[in-house]
Scaffold this active site. Structure first.
Site, PDB file in Angstrom:
ATOM      1  N   ASP A  14      29.639 -63.210  64.007  1.00  0.00           N
ATOM      2  CA  ASP A  14      29.126 -62.388  63.017  1.00  0.00           C
ATOM      3  C   ASP A  14      29.292 -63.702  61.809  1.00  0.00           C
ATOM      4  O   ASP A  14      30.250 -64.199  61.665  1.00  0.00           O
ATOM      5  CB  ASP A  14      30.146 -61.249  62.441  1.00  0.00           C
ATOM      6  CG  ASP A  14      29.658 -60.507  61.376  1.00  0.00           C
ATOM      7  OD1 ASP A  14      29.422 -59.181  61.582  1.00  0.00           O
ATOM      8  OD2 ASP A  14      29.628 -61.065  60.133  1.00  0.00           O
ATOM      9  N   ASP A 108      23.058 -60.158  61.262  1.00  0.00           N
ATOM     10  CA  ASP A 108      23.977 -61.455  61.410  1.00  0.00           C
ATOM     11  C   ASP A 108      24.895 -61.225  62.265  1.00  0.00           C
ATOM     12  O   ASP A 108      25.899 -62.054  62.346  1.00  0.00           O
ATOM     13  CB  ASP A 108      24.682 -61.805  59.891  1.00  0.00           C
ATOM     14  CG  ASP A 108      25.682 -60.694  59.733  1.00  0.00           C
ATOM     15  OD1 ASP A 108      25.835 -59.693  60.175  1.00  0.00           O
ATOM     16  OD2 ASP A 108      26.510 -61.316  59.276  1.00  0.00           O
ATOM     17  N   GLU A 109      24.876 -60.433  63.236  1.00  0.00           N
ATOM     18  CA  GLU A 109      25.945 -60.032  64.437  1.00  0.00           C
ATOM     19  C   GLU A 109      25.211 -59.899  65.571  1.00  0.00           C
ATOM     20  O   GLU A 109      24.070 -59.536  65.981  1.00  0.00           O
ATOM     21  CB  GLU A 109      26.856 -59.291  63.912  1.00  0.00           C
ATOM     22  CG  GLU A 109      26.495 -57.694  63.987  1.00  0.00           C
ATOM     23  CD  GLU A 109      27.438 -56.694  63.980  1.00  0.00           C
ATOM     24  OE1 GLU A 109      28.593 -56.732  64.514  1.00  0.00           O
ATOM     25  OE2 GLU A 109      27.317 -56.114  62.957  1.00  0.00           O
TER      26      GLU A 109
HETATM   27  P1  TTP Z   1      28.361 -57.827  57.122  1.00  0.00           P
HETATM   28  O1  TTP Z   1      28.352 -58.774  58.307  1.00  0.00           O
HETATM   29  O2  TTP Z   1      29.084 -56.567  57.441  1.00  0.00           O
HETATM   30  O3  TTP Z   1      28.950 -58.442  55.821  1.00  0.00           O
HETATM   31  P2  TTP Z   1      28.890 -60.013  55.629  1.00  0.00           P
HETATM   32  O4  TTP Z   1      28.244 -60.773  56.412  1.00  0.00           O
HETATM   33  O5  TTP Z   1      28.275 -59.982  54.204  1.00  0.00           O
HETATM   34  O6  TTP Z   1      30.548 -60.339  55.356  1.00  0.00           O
HETATM   35  P3  TTP Z   1      31.471 -60.758  56.350  1.00  0.00           P
HETATM   36  O7  TTP Z   1      31.923 -62.083  56.396  1.00  0.00           O
HETATM   37  O8  TTP Z   1      32.539 -59.699  56.133  1.00  0.00           O
HETATM   38  O9  TTP Z   1      30.825 -60.468  57.921  1.00  0.00           O
HETATM   39  O10 TTP Z   1      26.823 -57.589  56.898  1.00  0.00           O
HETATM   40  C1  TTP Z   1      25.664 -58.487  57.004  1.00  0.00           C
HETATM   41  C2  TTP Z   1      24.813 -58.556  56.007  1.00  0.00           C
HETATM   42  O11 TTP Z   1      24.224 -56.853  55.787  1.00  0.00           O
HETATM   43  C3  TTP Z   1      25.529 -58.759  54.715  1.00  0.00           C
HETATM   44  O12 TTP Z   1      25.422 -59.974  54.139  1.00  0.00           O
HETATM   45  C4  TTP Z   1      24.687 -57.837  53.539  1.00  0.00           C
HETATM   46  C5  TTP Z   1      24.140 -56.675  54.641  1.00  0.00           C
HETATM   47  N1  TTP Z   1      24.839 -55.410  54.405  1.00  0.00           N
HETATM   48  C6  TTP Z   1      24.354 -54.589  53.345  1.00  0.00           C
HETATM   49  O13 TTP Z   1      22.963 -54.630  52.903  1.00  0.00           O
HETATM   50  N2  TTP Z   1      25.053 -53.378  53.068  1.00  0.00           N
HETATM   51  C7  TTP Z   1      26.334 -53.244  53.594  1.00  0.00           C
HETATM   52  O14 TTP Z   1      27.218 -52.331  53.295  1.00  0.00           O
HETATM   53  C8  TTP Z   1      26.853 -54.159  54.555  1.00  0.00           C
HETATM   54  C9  TTP Z   1      28.031 -54.075  55.172  1.00  0.00           C
HETATM   55  C10 TTP Z   1      26.096 -55.373  54.870  1.00  0.00           C
HETATM   56 MG    MG Z   2      28.682 -60.926  58.319  1.00  0.00          MG
END
Ligand code: TTP
Ligand code: MG
Length: 377
Positions: A14, A108-109
């Site tokens: 991720d 992103d995962e």
């Molecule tokens: P995530 O992988 O949940 O969050 P992240 O990559 O920003 O942070 P982390 O380091 O904790 O993984 O989500 C991936 C992308 O999806 C994030 O950059 C933006 C988008 N997203 C939204 O648009 N709304 C949301 O509520 C979440 C959780 C993510």
């Molecule tokens: Mg992320």
């Protein structure tokens, strides 16, 4: 459970602060500062916050106005979804170049099948180095015997985490964590577990099956116990098939005028049909979603004979559904969807491409408790 000789069969990867990290590539001067990607309207929400901003309590899905109060010095940037999708595509291609079976579960995962790899840890380290070099992003990785362990492990030491755990180690490490740490146990289920006095994963995992079954029914009851013990035998699937695509918009001010609703529906249908066309997808079922100012939420759908991605057709059906419903109160949110997709091309389940960040959020927020056991594990 599996009787595989190798305990490390699955990785979950991720990206860290995905949207913000991409923005920082073109604005390196902002590195180290609190940075937030969000829309700008009064109802905008935070899509992602840099780790510096998270220290102030700013987090995803929080109203942007609240984020500004918590961290007034943060730099707020507007989202650029097409760039995020492009980076995602490049990143996922790299995963596929390293590992044969990849299950993409978000922009992103992804889960990676490590079976048969000589040295799973080394393989993942190499992949991370490649991602860093090619797209300049850091990711967190969890490695374990199944998807559940891998997922929780990848989250455990973000950012740039690299956590390898056997099932037993996961049980020990997260024994005192709240049950909602585990995907599939949402806040509502956690609250019901708490009523039984079960407030840690260890307690849920050790609870008699009968207790959980009495409270949650046979399926969920058994599943909760298994998840709390990090037991999971789901395979790494192909990417989920995209079965529908939608756009929705929360209005800054609730809308009474029918004409304005029609225009909004048309503009969302335009971006929706463009995306369907770009991905080679067409669908037979066209639907609308209307949320009134009192939060009454209504969906209406109509199926046509032939799958389509044609704007005229989609918007005509959507407009008719809206006319038939004739919202009796001011409208807070409006959406349009094309479902029953026949697609030959799409691999990435990007339901995103939102008209505004709020739409992405609404979806993510809604998928909390309601979709608990349907999580893509
Ligand atoms: P995530 O992988 O949940 O969050 P992240 O990559 O920003 O942070 P982390 O380091 O904790 O993984 O989500 C991936 C992308 O999806 C994030 O950059 C933006 C988008 N997203 C939204 O648009 N709304 C949301 O509520 C979440 C959780 C993510
Ligand atoms: Mg992320």
């Amino acid at each position: 459970m599996s009787d595989e000789p190798s305990p490390l069969r699955v990785a979950h990867l991720d990206a860290d602060a995905f949207y913000v990290s991409i923005e920082l590539l073109r604005r390196p001067e902002l590195r180290g500062q609190p940075v937030v990607v969000s829309g700008s309207g009064p109802r905008a929400v935070v899509t992602t916050a840099s780790y510096e901003a998270r220290r102030y309590g700013v987090g995803s899905a929080m109203p942007a106005a609240r984020a500004r109060r918590l961290c007034p010095q943060a730099v707020f940037l507007p989202p650029d979804f097409s760039t995020y999708r492009e980076v995602s595509r490049r990143m996922m291609d790299m995963l596929r170049a390293h590992v044969e079976h990849v299950e993409v579960v978000g922009l992103d995962e992804a889960y990676l099948d490590l079976e048969g790899l000589h040295s799973p840890r080394a393989a993942m380290r190499r992949l991370l180095a490649d991602i860093k070099r090619e797209v300049q992003l850091t990711c967190s990785v969890g490695i374990g015997p199944n998807k559940l362990v891998a997922k929780v492990a990848s989250d455990a030491e973000k950012p740039a985490g690299f956590v390898v755990l056997s099932r037993e180690q996961a049980c020990a490490r997260f024994a005192l964590a709240p049950p909602a740490l585990v995907p599939g146990i949402g806040p509502k289920t956690a609250a019901r577990l708490a009523e039984l006095g079960l407030t840690t994963l260890r307690a849920v995992g050790a609870a008699p099956a009968q207790t959980l079954i009495e409270r949650f029914g046979p399926n969920l009851g058994r599943e909760l116990g298994r998840r709390a013990r990090f037991e999971h035998d789901g395979r790494i699937g192909a990417a989920r098939k995209v079965v529908s695509e939608s756009r929705e918009r929360t209005f800054d001010v609730d809308v009474r005028e029918f004409e304005q609703l029609r225009e909004s529906l048309l503009s969302m249908a335009r971006t929706l049909c463009a995306s369907l066309a770009a991905h080679g997808r067409r669908g037979r079922t066209i639907g609308i979603k209307v949320r009134l100012d009192d939060w009454t939420t209504v969906t209406r759908a109509h199926s046509i004979a032939e799958p389509t991605c044609d704007l005229e057709t989609v918007s005509a059906v959507a407009q008719r559904l809206l006319g038939d419903y004739a919202p009796p109160r001011p409208v807070r949110l409006l959406g349009v969807r094309v479902a029953g997709l026949t697609d030959d091309a799409c691999e990435v389940p990007v339901d995103g491409a939102a008209d505004e960040p709020g739409a992405t959020h609404a979806r993510r927020a809604a998928r909390g408790p309601a979709e608990q056991l349907a999580l893509p594990l």
